[in-house]
Scaffold this motif. Structure first.
Motif, PDB file in Angstrom:
ATOM      1  N   GLY A 125       6.055  13.682 -56.780  1.00 19.39           N
ATOM      2  CA  GLY A 125       6.094  13.111 -55.437  1.00 19.39           C
ATOM      3  C   GLY A 125       6.597  14.077 -54.378  1.00 19.39           C
ATOM      4  O   GLY A 125       7.283  13.671 -53.425  1.00 19.39           O
ATOM      5  N   LEU A 126       6.237  15.339 -54.492  1.00 20.89           N
ATOM      6  CA  LEU A 126       6.661  16.369 -53.551  1.00 20.89           C
ATOM      7  C   LEU A 126       5.464  16.849 -52.732  1.00 20.89           C
ATOM      8  O   LEU A 126       4.313  16.591 -53.078  1.00 20.89           O
ATOM      9  CB  LEU A 126       7.285  17.547 -54.297  1.00 20.89           C
ATOM     10  CG  LEU A 126       8.459  17.203 -55.228  1.00 20.89           C
ATOM     11  CD1 LEU A 126       8.852  18.425 -56.049  1.00 20.89           C
ATOM     12  CD2 LEU A 126       9.642  16.680 -54.440  1.00 20.89           C
ATOM     13  N   ALA A 127       5.736  17.546 -51.634  1.00 22.97           N
ATOM     14  CA  ALA A 127       4.687  18.147 -50.819  1.00 22.97           C
ATOM     15  C   ALA A 127       4.524  19.609 -51.204  1.00 22.97           C
ATOM     16  O   ALA A 127       5.434  20.232 -51.759  1.00 22.97           O
ATOM     17  CB  ALA A 127       5.022  18.028 -49.340  1.00 22.97           C
ATOM     18  N   VAL A 128       3.347  20.168 -50.898  1.00 28.49           N
ATOM     19  CA  VAL A 128       3.040  21.563 -51.195  1.00 28.49           C
ATOM     20  C   VAL A 128       2.968  22.347 -49.886  1.00 28.49           C
ATOM     21  O   VAL A 128       2.407  21.882 -48.895  1.00 28.49           O
ATOM     22  CB  VAL A 128       1.704  21.686 -51.965  1.00 28.49           C
ATOM     23  CG1 VAL A 128       1.301  23.143 -52.140  1.00 28.49           C
ATOM     24  CG2 VAL A 128       1.817  21.012 -53.329  1.00 28.49           C
ATOM     25  N   ILE A 129       3.528  23.550 -49.898  1.00 24.94           N
ATOM     26  CA  ILE A 129       3.525  24.420 -48.731  1.00 24.94           C
ATOM     27  C   ILE A 129       2.204  25.182 -48.662  1.00 24.94           C
ATOM     28  O   ILE A 129       1.719  25.713 -49.665  1.00 24.94           O
ATOM     29  CB  ILE A 129       4.697  25.417 -48.790  1.00 24.94           C
ATOM     30  CG1 ILE A 129       6.025  24.665 -48.891  1.00 24.94           C
ATOM     31  CG2 ILE A 129       4.683  26.337 -47.575  1.00 24.94           C
ATOM     32  CD1 ILE A 129       6.303  23.735 -47.742  1.00 24.94           C
ATOM     33  N   ASP A 130       1.630  25.261 -47.459  1.00 25.98           N
ATOM     34  CA  ASP A 130       0.369  25.965 -47.236  1.00 25.98           C
ATOM     35  C   ASP A 130       0.644  27.461 -47.014  1.00 25.98           C
ATOM     36  O   ASP A 130       0.623  27.969 -45.893  1.00 25.98           O
ATOM     37  CB  ASP A 130      -0.360  25.374 -46.026  1.00 25.98           C
ATOM     38  CG  ASP A 130      -1.782  25.893 -45.882  1.00 25.98           C
ATOM     39  OD1 ASP A 130      -2.244  26.618 -46.790  1.00 25.98           O
ATOM     40  OD2 ASP A 130      -2.428  25.578 -44.861  1.00 25.98           O
ATOM     41  N   GLY A 131       0.912  28.143 -48.092  1.00 19.02           N
ATOM     42  CA  GLY A 131       1.201  29.570 -48.078  1.00 19.02           C
ATOM     43  C   GLY A 131       1.606  29.990 -49.470  1.00 19.02           C
ATOM     44  O   GLY A 131       1.814  29.142 -50.335  1.00 19.02           O
ATOM     45  N   ASP A 132       1.709  31.291 -49.711  1.00 17.69           N
ATOM     46  CA  ASP A 132       2.154  31.751 -51.018  1.00 17.69           C
ATOM     47  C   ASP A 132       2.760  33.135 -50.897  1.00 17.69           C
ATOM     48  O   ASP A 132       2.796  33.718 -49.820  1.00 17.69           O
ATOM     49  CB  ASP A 132       1.002  31.728 -52.035  1.00 17.69           C
ATOM     50  CG  ASP A 132      -0.088  32.736 -51.742  1.00 17.69           C
ATOM     51  OD1 ASP A 132       0.105  33.926 -52.038  1.00 17.69           O
ATOM     52  OD2 ASP A 132      -1.138  32.327 -51.210  1.00 17.69           O
ATOM     53  N   GLY A 133       3.212  33.655 -52.015  1.00 18.01           N
ATOM     54  CA  GLY A 133       3.997  34.873 -51.999  1.00 18.01           C
ATOM     55  C   GLY A 133       3.246  36.171 -51.881  1.00 18.01           C
ATOM     56  O   GLY A 133       3.873  37.225 -51.836  1.00 18.01           O
ATOM     57  N   ALA A 134       1.902  36.146 -51.827  1.00 14.49           N
ATOM     58  CA  ALA A 134       1.177  37.411 -51.750  1.00 14.49           C
ATOM     59  C   ALA A 134      -0.203  37.310 -51.109  1.00 14.49           C
ATOM     60  O   ALA A 134      -0.752  38.334 -50.700  1.00 14.49           O
ATOM     61  CB  ALA A 134       1.047  38.034 -53.139  1.00 14.49           C
ATOM     62  N   GLY A 135      -0.817  36.124 -51.074  1.00 12.73           N
ATOM     63  CA  GLY A 135      -2.189  36.027 -50.596  1.00 12.73           C
ATOM     64  C   GLY A 135      -3.197  36.534 -51.614  1.00 12.73           C
ATOM     65  O   GLY A 135      -4.400  36.575 -51.353  1.00 12.73           O
ATOM     66  N   ARG A 136      -2.724  36.927 -52.780  1.00 11.37           N
ATOM     67  CA  ARG A 136      -3.513  37.348 -53.940  1.00 11.37           C
ATOM     68  C   ARG A 136      -2.647  37.039 -55.156  1.00 11.37           C
ATOM     69  O   ARG A 136      -1.515  36.580 -55.007  1.00 11.37           O
ATOM     70  CB  ARG A 136      -3.841  38.843 -53.887  1.00 11.37           C
ATOM     71  CG  ARG A 136      -2.625  39.744 -53.736  1.00 11.37           C
ATOM     72  CD  ARG A 136      -2.898  41.163 -54.176  1.00 11.37           C
ATOM     73  NE  ARG A 136      -3.026  41.238 -55.633  1.00 11.37           N
ATOM     74  CZ  ARG A 136      -3.664  42.217 -56.278  1.00 11.37           C
ATOM     75  NH1 ARG A 136      -4.236  43.191 -55.605  1.00 11.37           N
ATOM     76  NH2 ARG A 136      -3.722  42.220 -57.598  1.00 11.37           N
ATOM     77  N   ALA A 137      -3.143  37.252 -56.346  1.00 11.68           N
ATOM     78  CA  ALA A 137      -2.308  37.083 -57.531  1.00 11.68           C
ATOM     79  C   ALA A 137      -1.677  38.422 -57.902  1.00 11.68           C
ATOM     80  O   ALA A 137      -2.221  39.487 -57.604  1.00 11.68           O
ATOM     81  CB  ALA A 137      -3.135  36.544 -58.693  1.00 11.68           C
ATOM     82  N   VAL A 138      -0.516  38.361 -58.547  1.00  6.25           N
ATOM     83  CA  VAL A 138       0.231  39.577 -58.878  1.00  6.25           C
ATOM     84  C   VAL A 138       0.714  39.503 -60.325  1.00  6.25           C
ATOM     85  O   VAL A 138       0.897  38.417 -60.876  1.00  6.25           O
ATOM     86  CB  VAL A 138       1.436  39.763 -57.934  1.00  6.25           C
ATOM     87  CG1 VAL A 138       0.978  39.840 -56.489  1.00  6.25           C
ATOM     88  CG2 VAL A 138       2.459  38.646 -58.098  1.00  6.25           C
TER      89      VAL A 138
END
Length: 394
Positions: A125-138
């Motif tokens: 029951g949580l919300a997700v942030i529209d962003g991430d730590g790199a914009g690609r996978a690492v």
């Protein structure tokens, strides 16, 4: 702007995210396997996921959650049990401090990274942030923007069966990026332990709203993955040239064709210590291009070029035509024995380069240094060569 993701949105989300994942970020197959069980019922009390922009977060805490380990092993998961249990550990720790966990931050752009975060959010029951730590996978934690400014403690790693490990690491010099590197080095042998089976659920980097804004310069990445996935699944992008145009027009991204049209001709794989390592070889006429990866694609060389075609942190993505599947990760190119999968070796493929977010390439930064170390470990010890859309070395 806040919005909701439904079950019907998820396939488009993971499709677009796979292309942005630079050959990693989990496989499309593992993400779809998890989604096959995503319905409102006993495990998921909600079948919708609320997505918020970073600037819309005003109260409550956020935490990053993910699977950590070898992509080939993660395909065994039906439910995100490890990440859910890890986040619940964070929830309990915050509750004891009178704080409330309200948001989940995706680790990186990738099919599995986005899907797992959304499914854990639906479960809890949580919300997700529209962003991430790199914009690609690492490949590892120090390449994520969280590592530059946020204390990673507490950090929980939990197996699918519930075996829980907490790491509380304080480096001598006190830098957060060094702490993240130490934690990553300690976690890899843990996931390789038999009871973990090469992967586990991770929760770390607890952030209040002000810390979240500082930690996430790469924003809007779920929205762009969803939009690109809709274009791909809707048949509006049929070849690599159209993909480049859409990346420019709709997402304001510098991108170009690095190599191709070509075909896949060879692959290699070595799995261990939580990583899939190897290479993918493409052929165009008499020319060859070798993509070196450590879970994610990090370096591309053409056999007739003195310098690499491109390197991390820029994204190296495969776009496949004439095969019924436009995007794939490195793991999906491999058969069980580590050789090239026949199903994806027949279509025409282009290797696409997408320029990294400036936060990852800033000279002298911890993030830039971390990517440089990764590329050096693959045999290239020269300077970072940024993607230049006006130059065509292919």
């Amino acid at each position: 702007m806040a919005y909701e993701l439904t079950i019907d949105d998820m396939d488009a989300l993971l499709t677009g995210a796979c292309l942005f994942g630079s050959g990693g970020g989990g496989t499309v197959a593992s993400a779809r396997k998890l989604l096959a069980h995503f319905r409102e019922g006993d495990y998921y009390p909600h079948s919708r996921v609320r997505v918020l922009g970073v600037d819309e977060v005003t109260t409550g805490d956020a935490v990053m959650t993910a699977y950590l380990g070898a992509p080939a092993a993660i395909t065994n998961a039906d439910y995100p049990r490890g990440p859910v249990l890890a986040v619940q550990q964070i929830q309990a720790r915050l509750a004891a401090q009178g704080r409330r966990l309200a948001y989940l931050a995706p680790p990186e752009s990738g099919a599995l990274g986005f899907v797992v975060t959304c499914l854990v959010a639906a479960r809890l029951g949580l919300a997700v942030i529209d962003g991430d730590g790199a914009g690609r996978a690492v490949p590892s934690l120090p390449q994520l923007s969280f590592a530059a400014s946020i204390d990673p403690r507490p950090a929980f790693l939990v197996s699918e069966s519930g075996l829980s490990v907490e790491l509380n690491v304080t480096p001598a010099d006190g830098t957060h990026s060094q702490t993240a590197g130490i934690i990553d080095n300690m976690l890899r042998p843990i996931v390789a332990e038999a009871r973990f089976g090469q992967f586990g659920g991770l929760a770390m980097w607890v952030m209040d709203p002000a810390q979240l804004r500082r930690a996430l310069p790469v924003r809007g990445t779920l929205t762009r993955a969803l939009a690109l996935g809709r274009l791909l699944l809707g048949g509006q992008i049929r070849n690599a040239g159209e993909l480049i145009r859409q990346l420019h027009v709709h997402f304001n991204l510098q991108a170009r064709i690095l190599f191709g049209p070509a075909r896949f001709v060879a692959a290699s794989l070595d799995t261990g210590n939580g990583f899939d390592r190897g290479s993918i070889t493409l052929q165009a006429g008499t020319r060859h291009c070798r993509v070196l990866y450590q879970n994610e694609s990090l370096l591309a060389w053409a056999d007739d070029q003195a310098q690499p075609l491109a390197m991390a942190p820029d994204t190296l993505a495969y776009f496949i035509e004439d095969s019924g599947q436009y995007v794939c990760s490195n793991s999906e190119l491999l058969s069980a024995d580590g050789t090239l999968a026949p199903a994806l070796s027949q279509g025409s493929v282009s290797l696409i380069g997408i320029a990294a977010h400036p936060a990852l390439t800033q000279p002298g930064s911890a993030l830039q240094a971390s990517f440089h170390q990764l590329v050096a470990s693959l045999g290239y010890h020269g300077p970072y060569l940024p993607l230049n859309e006006k130059e065509n070395r292919a």
